[in-house]
Scaffold this active site. Sequence first.
Site, PDB file in Angstrom:
ATOM      1  N   GLN A   1       0.816  -1.214   0.000  1.00  0.00           N
ATOM      2  CA  GLN A   1       0.000   0.000   0.000  1.00  0.00           C
ATOM      3  C   GLN A   1       0.853   1.269   0.000  1.00  0.00           C
ATOM      4  O   GLN A   1       0.537   2.240  -0.673  1.00  0.00           O
ATOM      5  CB  GLN A   1      -0.905   0.001   1.242  1.00  0.00           C
ATOM      6  CG  GLN A   1      -1.779   1.244   1.368  1.00  0.00           C
ATOM      7  CD  GLN A   1      -2.454   1.336   2.718  1.00  0.00           C
ATOM      8  OE1 GLN A   1      -1.933   0.833   3.707  1.00  0.00           O
ATOM      9  NE2 GLN A   1      -3.599   1.973   2.774  1.00  0.00           N
TER      10      GLN A   1
ATOM     11  N   ILE B   1       9.326  -8.741  -4.710  1.00  0.00           N
ATOM     12  CA  ILE B   1       9.517 -10.061  -5.307  1.00  0.00           C
ATOM     13  C   ILE B   1       8.331 -10.432  -6.190  1.00  0.00           C
ATOM     14  O   ILE B   1       8.270 -11.541  -6.690  1.00  0.00           O
ATOM     15  CB  ILE B   1       9.762 -11.140  -4.230  1.00  0.00           C
ATOM     16  CG1 ILE B   1       8.721 -11.078  -3.115  1.00  0.00           C
ATOM     17  CG2 ILE B   1      11.147 -10.965  -3.638  1.00  0.00           C
ATOM     18  CD1 ILE B   1       7.435 -11.742  -3.407  1.00  0.00           C
TER      19      ILE B   1
ATOM     20  N   TYR C   1       3.365 -10.042  14.519  1.00  0.00           N
ATOM     21  CA  TYR C   1       3.588  -8.759  13.848  1.00  0.00           C
ATOM     22  C   TYR C   1       4.046  -7.706  14.853  1.00  0.00           C
ATOM     23  O   TYR C   1       5.053  -7.016  14.649  1.00  0.00           O
ATOM     24  CB  TYR C   1       2.298  -8.329  13.151  1.00  0.00           C
ATOM     25  CG  TYR C   1       2.349  -6.990  12.459  1.00  0.00           C
ATOM     26  CD1 TYR C   1       3.301  -6.721  11.484  1.00  0.00           C
ATOM     27  CD2 TYR C   1       1.411  -6.008  12.755  1.00  0.00           C
ATOM     28  CE1 TYR C   1       3.328  -5.500  10.827  1.00  0.00           C
ATOM     29  CE2 TYR C   1       1.425  -4.785  12.098  1.00  0.00           C
ATOM     30  CZ  TYR C   1       2.384  -4.533  11.144  1.00  0.00           C
ATOM     31  OH  TYR C   1       2.398  -3.323  10.499  1.00  0.00           O
TER      32      TYR C   1
END
Length: 373
Positions: free
Chosen positions: A66, A89, A195
């Site tokens: 984003q 990638i 995360y």
Amino acid sequence: MPIVRNLGRAASQLLQSSGCGCGISIVPVRCIGVSPRQVASDAGFHSVTFSESDHPRVLITGGLGQLGVGLAKLLRKRFGKNNVILSDIRKPADNVFYSGPFIFADILDYKNLREIVVNNRITWLFHYSALLSAVGEANVPLARAVNITGLHNVLDIAAEHNLRLFVPSTIGAFGPTSPRDPTPDLCIQRPRTIYGVSKVHAELMGEYYHYRYGLDFRCLRYPGIISADSQPGGGTTDYAVQIFHDAIKTGKFKCYLKPDTRLPMMYIDDCLKATLEVMEAPAEALTMRTYNISAMSFTPEELAQEVQKYVPELQVTYNVDQVRQAIADSWPMNFDDSNARRDWGWKHDYDLPELVTTMFSYLGSDSRIAQAN
């Protein structure tokens, strides 16, 4: 090496899915382990400084998420098209590929990443490669490899080659024992997602490299980022993007968070502006290496009410996802970003009404919106 094969298959499955949404790019696994390079204990590195006529040479990793594409556009406008290299990638869309330099870069391939930095005389590195909260919880080993092992590679290369390094952090770096309203820059951080844990690790490792080796490390804790340019994906705050798409396409929106779940949010233009400003700030102005930044804070219910000013017939229902609700309940309700505003003059441009107006202006002139206007 069964774990490597399993992670490789998992990466392929994720890359073949509908996209990673507001996030930041997913990277396949080639190897797991420590970085091939170890920084010498007596190393003495110094950050690079630039004159106004000497633009930085920029590399953005995970650039097809984003934020990467928008950041590349902003930086190319400021520093020149050929001074900003976007990397990922994945195969870029044609409009991205032809808008400026793009190369393949796998952050888990230390040697390749190092060659890119050397061959392109990189001086600034924006490290956006990571797996987001909900996606990371679905595949912890992959998130650990991408978010932590990849970070180690980037830190070592940045230190070795005197780069100015930016690594984004997140509201997810805080946990249920952190003060939530407001959340200051410095407080208890005990996140309960891989995360969040990886982002606390990034904050501390970057600060350590700064004080130990002189690495010019800079970091912002982003709130939920809202953009019209990308589809929602694996983030807990993605409902705030999905509601606009659903309002236009179907007039019906099903929210996976409770209506009173308050979280800090920011429009993408403010986010990109803050990122550039902190990177350009004089080193002596920075009193810390990681800053909170904020713009607004709202609940799904408050956002829906603002959206209904444009689509009055929008039907909103709530089907709570317990995993994402638990994540949201452990995150800040409001960010205290007073240090950023004091040290380098941070000031946001978009509040909730401006956000909604801007999102609808970008997403199209559906008949319901046209009538409302």
